[in-house]
Design a protein around this motif. Structure first.
Motif: not given
Length: 423
Positions: A23-31, A280-299
């Motif tokens: 969480x401290x060094x996170x690529x994901x935002x605070x949900x 798939x429609x890409x929703x905000x819940x799958x975003x990263x800290x850059x407010x793009x879709x998280x790469x891990x989710x795409x994988x």
């Protein structure tokens, strides 16, 4: 009995601590925060004059950025419920998300100062070099993921990750990891988006030098493969012979001026008949800290589609082997319409293996355009079922076949280099 309970408690404590680090060094935002509030804050940061100054670079040891995460499936039933599939096995797509998240945490930790404070820098996953599953993951085991920086460039770094079973009380430790992965992370200035230099790496002993050397060799193999890209250069002499042989094979089963039509044997299948798509429609819940879709989710999405395609292709349940190297060429924006297109592009019936390519395309419904972001290449095996031979019938399909063949060959080399990192 008491020792078992103590081990259980200790593992859950380590799991909780690893989650705090992630969480401290996170690529994901605070949900827990509102998406629109985040957008407003980022806009304000990017337009206001108040910006954090760059921190001076710090010479970092490999051990400084080692980060662990835990997947205690055996001891945490709620976690296991989220990871289990219909067959009672672990959903590897979910694990791919965890790998990407851990790689980002390692990158941020390496880029922090000696106090662990974050620099004004953001990291994105530029590429995945290879992900090898060496042993099946069990829902009745606990696992530890360990991420390490193995190479540092100007703004990029290579991250090596191992996933290993955590032995229970009285159980022997297995020295071999269940899964190994290599990621390339790239740092960007938080405010300008330009390449930002990251902390250099201090090598302390010969084992660390070997680790870095293996990472450099993987980098060189990727570079050599990129230079031979079929979009840049024609097939090699040896590959042209392969194409010609495929063309001769194709003409046996097509009604054209070169041969008479004959039904395709049951142990063969046309490449263009192996397609399977999803949207798939890409929703905000799958975003990263850059407010793009998280790469891990795409994988994860790509892996699940490739598994579905492989299941239809083999008429059974294939086993995941590896994910070959690929690059994230373009980010996927929130709200995008994402189309995933999969095909079985290469197979080795004698080894019971096959490869599924999954292309990710972003559809702009307003402009009526489609833009490719990347293509994933998943390798599967199916020991219990017959793997049919892939037959391309057009030049385009032959190029797909050659690309799959190349990746199968290069992947074996990278896999050996990753094995050297374990020693």
């Amino acid at each position: 009995m008491q020792k078992v309970e103590e081990d259980h408690k200790r593992l859950l404590e380590r799991y909780a601590e690893s989650q705090r680090i992630l969480d401290k060094y996170s690529v994901l935002p605070d949900k827990g925060s509102d998406y629109m509030t985040i957008l407003q804050r980022i806009t304000k940061e990017n337009t206001s004059g108040a910006r954090r100054p760059k921190q001076p670079l710090v010479l970092k040891r490999i051990s400084d950025s080692v980060t662990e995460a835990y997947l205690p499936f055996k001891d945490n039933l709620a976690l296991r419920e989220n990871y289990i599939n219909y067959y009672g096995d672990i959903r590897l797509g979910k694990v791919l998300e965890d790998l990407d998240r851990l790689a980002g945490a390692v990158a941020y930790k390496h880029a922090s100062d000696n106090n662990g404070d974050l620099a004004p820098i953001t990291f994105v996953t530029a590429a995945v070099d290879r992900i090898d599953l060496k042993a099946t993951l069990s829902p009745n085991c606990n696992y530890r993921l360990t991420g390490t920086v193995t190479y540092v460039g100007f703004s990029s770094m290579e991250i090596y990750i191992q996933l290993q079973a955590v032995p229970g009380a009285g159980e022997p430790t297995d020295p071999e990891p269940n899964l190994v992965a290599s990621f390339t992370m790239v740092g960007r200035d938080k405010y300008t988006g330009k390449a930002s230099q990251v902390n250099p790496l201090l090598l302390e002993d010969e084992s660390q030098r070997r680790l870095v050397k293996a990472a450099e060799q993987i980098k060189e193999h990727k570079k050599a493969a990129a230079e031979k890209n079929l979009l840049k250069r024609p097939p090699s002499t040896e590959e042209r012979l392969v194409i010609h042989q495929l063309w001769l094979e194709t003409n046996k089963y097509q009604d054209n001026i070169y041969g008479s039509h004959t039904s395709l044997p049951s142990d063969m299948v046309w490449l263009d008949k192996t397609g399977m798509d999803s949207v798939t429609v890409c929703f905000p819940s799958e975003r990263n800290v850059q407010n793009k879709i998280f790469g891990g989710y795409l994988m994860r999405l790509a892996h699940e589609l490739s598994f579905a395609n492989g299941s239809v292709f083999t008429q059974s349940r294939p086993s995941y082997v590896s994910l070959d190297d690929f690059s994230f060429k373009k980010p996927v924006n929130i709200g995008s319409i994402l189309r995933l297109t999969s095909q079985v592009v290469y197979s080795e019936p004698e080894n019971k293996t096959f490869q599924v390519a999954v292309s990710a395309d972003v559809i702009d419904n307003m402009k009526n355009t489609t833009e490719r972001t990347n293509t994933f290449y998943f390798n599967f095996c199916c020991p219990s079922s017959k793997v049919r031979r892939i037959i391309p019938r057009t030049y385009e399909d032959m190029m797909k076949y050659l690309e799959g063949r190349r990746r199968a060959q290069t992947g074996k080399i990278i896999s050996k280099l990753q094995s050297a990192m374990q020693k």
